[in-house]
Design an enzyme around this catalytic site. Structure first.
Site, PDB file in Angstrom:
ATOM      1  N   GLU A 161       0.822  -1.216   0.000  1.00 37.09           N
ATOM      2  CA  GLU A 161       0.000   0.000   0.000  1.00 37.09           C
ATOM      3  C   GLU A 161       0.852   1.260   0.000  1.00 37.09           C
ATOM      4  OE1 GLU A 161      -3.847   2.009   2.199  1.00 37.09           O
ATOM      5  OE2 GLU A 161      -2.762   0.421   3.231  1.00 37.09           O
ATOM      6  N   GLU A 205     -12.255   1.667   2.905  1.00 37.11           N
ATOM      7  CA  GLU A 205     -11.413   2.061   4.036  1.00 37.11           C
ATOM      8  C   GLU A 205     -11.572   3.565   4.308  1.00 37.11           C
ATOM      9  OE1 GLU A 205      -7.152   0.688   5.739  1.00 37.11           O
ATOM     10  OE2 GLU A 205      -7.079   1.899   3.932  1.00 37.11           O
TER      11      GLU A 205
END
Length: 306
Positions: free
Chosen positions: A183, A281
């Site tokens: 990420e 998220e």
């Protein structure tokens, strides 16, 4: 849709959820919705006012609202019994498991860029331990955060250190069909000293590792802040993207609450043939049960592309 029209529509939706019931009783009062086109994955706590505090009731509520996936960053730290119960619930509801974080200790430590052999060893061991977690919930993806950059070491050496570590980790995951997704985090607002902040750098690393078990987690919230140009970056990096995550800018809340055109982005991802999961998220822009209804309505709006 104009903001005024959207708010009016969202309020109408929230009224439908205002019956003072909790848990599965609350869900029973709402007819099941049509599945979304894409596999948006909520997380625990996102619908606790509508479904109650019980994690299983929350997942069942998500399914009733048309969500076809679920993600849980904290899965590794949950009791084994709950992990198994989550796995069974997802299977019963025909839902897919999204990401969980696969390297808790390294994520809070020095990171992988330094090339420390002990950190590398701990990282690979933790990923190996995450295999059992993944099996309990039939997961494929685990989020990997590479940690901070080191100011007294040339960036290219740091990249080489990370590539070597990820090659060793990939060898552990490949036999199980599992994928770690790297990420990139924005360094301008949330993570000022992070090593991996841009998708092109993640692309380079994944190409060097050259494993189906090492891909990019393309979090569109972070990349809007760091580099923008989301559509073109999706196209350029697509063959190394394993997972997407969602969050509007500013605020990191649901689509339609910020500057990003998620209806366009979702259509673009859909048109590319993506069949994976898009993790939600982000937080809820509006509070309480009414806010949860508005969030669902916002996803209906951006999922309405043709």
């Amino acid at each position: 849709m104009e903001r005024r029209t959207f708010v009016k529509t969202a309020l109408s939706a929230s009224a439908a959820l205002s019956v003072p019931l909790t848990g599965r009783a609350a869900q029973a009062s709402i007819s099941k919705a049509e599945p979304f086109k894409l596999k948006y994955a909520p997380h625990l706590g996102m619908f606790k006012h509508s479904a109650g505090e019980d994690p299983i009731d929350q997942i069942k509520f998500m399914a009733d609202q048309g969500f076809r996936a679920f993600e849980d960053n904290s899965l590794s730290s949950r009791d084994v019994a709950l992990q198994e119960k989550i796995g069974k619930t997802l299977a019963d509801l025909n839902m897919e498991m999204g990401v969980f974080v696969g390297n808790w200790n390294v994520r809070r430590g020095d990171g992988l860029a330094k090339g420390d052999p002990e950190i590398r060893k701990a990282f690979v061991e933790e990923l190996a331990a995450s295999v059992d977690v993944a099996k309990r919930v039939n997961a494929t993806w685990m989020t990997i955060v590479l940690g901070n950059r080191h100011h007294r070491l040339e960036p290219d050496y740091q990249t080489a250190n990370i590539v070597e570590t990820l090659k060793q980790a990939s060898a552990v995951l490949e036999p199980h069909g599992l994928v770690m997704v790297l990420e990139p985090l924005n360094h301008l607002h949330n993570h000022p000293d992070v090593f991996l902040s841009k998708v092109p750098h993640g692309y380079l690393i994944c190409k060097a590792v050259n494993s189906p078990s090492c891909k990019i987690l393309f979090d569109m919230y972070h990349q809007q802040i760091t580099e923008g140009n989301i559509t073109q970056n999706i196209d350029m990096a697509y063959e190394e993207v394993g997972y997407f995550q969602i969050g509007d800018v500013p605020g990191r809340k649901e689509p339609t609450t910020g500057e990003m055109n998620y209806r366009h982005l979702f259509k673009h991802i859909h048109d590319k043939g993506y069949t994976g999961i898009l993790g939600m998220e982000h937080g809820n822009f509006y509070p309480d049960k009414d806010g949860e209804a508005r969030l669902i309505q916002a996803y209906r709006e951006v999922d309405s592309f043709e």
